[in-house]
Design a protein around this motif. Sequence first.
Motif, short mmCIF file in Angstrom:
data_model
loop_
_atom_site.label_atom_id
_atom_site.label_comp_id
_atom_site.label_asym_id
_atom_site.label_seq_id
_atom_site.Cartn_x
_atom_site.Cartn_y
_atom_site.Cartn_z
N GLU A 47 0.83 -1.21 0.00
CA GLU A 47 0.00 0.00 0.00
C GLU A 47 0.86 1.25 0.00
OE1 GLU A 47 -3.59 2.17 2.46
OE2 GLU A 47 -2.25 0.81 3.53
N VAL A 48 1.96 1.23 0.74
CA VAL A 48 2.86 2.39 0.81
C VAL A 48 3.39 2.75 -0.57
CG1 VAL A 48 5.06 3.22 1.74
CG2 VAL A 48 3.46 1.98 3.21
N ASN A 49 3.59 1.75 -1.45
CA ASN A 49 4.03 2.02 -2.81
C ASN A 49 3.11 3.01 -3.51
OD1 ASN A 49 6.29 -0.05 -3.69
ND2 ASN A 49 4.88 -1.14 -2.37
N PHE A 50 1.82 2.86 -3.26
CA PHE A 50 0.82 3.69 -3.94
C PHE A 50 0.41 4.92 -3.13
CE2 PHE A 50 0.13 -0.59 -5.69
CZ PHE A 50 0.34 -0.31 -7.03
N SER A 51 0.43 4.81 -1.81
CA SER A 51 -0.11 5.89 -0.98
C SER A 51 0.72 7.17 -1.05
CB SER A 51 -0.25 5.44 0.48
OG SER A 51 1.01 5.18 1.05
N ASN A 52 1.98 7.06 -1.47
CA ASN A 52 2.80 8.26 -1.62
C ASN A 52 2.32 9.13 -2.77
OD1 ASN A 52 4.46 7.57 0.54
ND2 ASN A 52 5.82 6.37 -0.76
N ALA A 53 1.69 8.52 -3.80
CA ALA A 53 1.28 9.26 -4.97
C ALA A 53 -0.24 9.29 -5.19
CB ALA A 53 1.94 8.67 -6.22
N PHE A 54 -0.95 8.30 -4.65
CA PHE A 54 -2.38 8.16 -4.91
C PHE A 54 -3.16 7.97 -3.62
CE2 PHE A 54 -0.21 5.78 -8.47
CZ PHE A 54 -0.25 6.81 -9.38
N ILE A 85 5.77 -1.83 -10.73
CA ILE A 85 6.68 -2.57 -9.85
C ILE A 85 6.42 -2.10 -8.41
CG2 ILE A 85 9.09 -3.05 -9.27
CD1 ILE A 85 8.25 -4.15 -12.00
N VAL A 86 6.13 -3.06 -7.54
CA VAL A 86 5.83 -2.73 -6.15
C VAL A 86 6.79 -3.46 -5.23
CG1 VAL A 86 3.39 -2.22 -6.52
CG2 VAL A 86 4.07 -4.54 -5.98
N LYS A 87 7.08 -2.82 -4.14
CA LYS A 87 7.90 -3.44 -3.10
C LYS A 87 6.95 -4.31 -2.27
CE LYS A 87 11.37 -2.27 0.27
NZ LYS A 87 12.18 -1.21 0.86
N VAL A 88 7.17 -5.62 -2.27
CA VAL A 88 6.27 -6.54 -1.57
C VAL A 88 6.79 -6.91 -0.18
CG1 VAL A 88 5.28 -7.49 -3.68
CG2 VAL A 88 7.29 -8.57 -2.69
N SER A 89 8.06 -6.70 0.03
CA SER A 89 8.66 -6.92 1.35
C SER A 89 9.88 -6.00 1.43
CB SER A 89 9.05 -8.39 1.55
OG SER A 89 10.11 -8.74 0.69
N ASN A 90 10.57 -6.05 2.53
CA ASN A 90 11.74 -5.18 2.69
C ASN A 90 12.84 -5.47 1.69
OD1 ASN A 90 10.63 -3.70 4.79
ND2 ASN A 90 11.34 -5.15 6.33
N GLU A 97 1.07 -7.48 -10.99
CA GLU A 97 0.29 -8.58 -11.57
C GLU A 97 0.79 -9.96 -11.10
OE1 GLU A 97 0.65 -7.87 -15.74
OE2 GLU A 97 2.79 -8.36 -15.79
N GLN A 98 2.02 -10.07 -10.64
CA GLN A 98 2.51 -11.35 -10.13
C GLN A 98 2.03 -11.64 -8.73
OE1 GLN A 98 6.73 -11.90 -10.44
NE2 GLN A 98 6.76 -11.68 -12.66
N VAL A 99 1.63 -10.60 -8.00
CA VAL A 99 1.23 -10.77 -6.61
C VAL A 99 -0.30 -10.72 -6.47
CG1 VAL A 99 1.49 -9.87 -4.27
CG2 VAL A 99 3.36 -9.65 -5.89
#
Length: 136
Positions: A47-54, A85-90, A97-99
Amino acid sequence: MKKVFLVLTTCILTFLSIAKERSDKTFLIIFDKDELAYHQANPSIMEVNFSNAFDTKLYLGNSETALLVTVPFADWTVCEMGQAIVKVSNSKELPLEQVAFRIIDLHASQQNFKSLVSESLDQNLKSKSPLVKLNL
């Protein structure tokens, strides 16, 4: 699968009830718990991947995990969202689409729903067969 359908239906109906003509687009991203575990993915980190921009809203609980992402432009597609591309873990990054189990464009779903409802209403008006009450 019933849980996924229930989450999807609830979200679509919520957006249909408050939707107006807007220039932004909302995506419903549904995650499968087994797939998240396989990728060792953390929904909060994603969620943090997207919440910074959306604008985002993460739903966790007894059913499948769902993430709503509202983007400020109407021409973004499900494919483009999936390729993000999203960060799924640290320590791990993957295309969304893979997750994700499903990525749904709620604007397109709303238009399809309206079309189905209007077709159904048209068919009901065209068929003027009388109702018959059966006494059992």
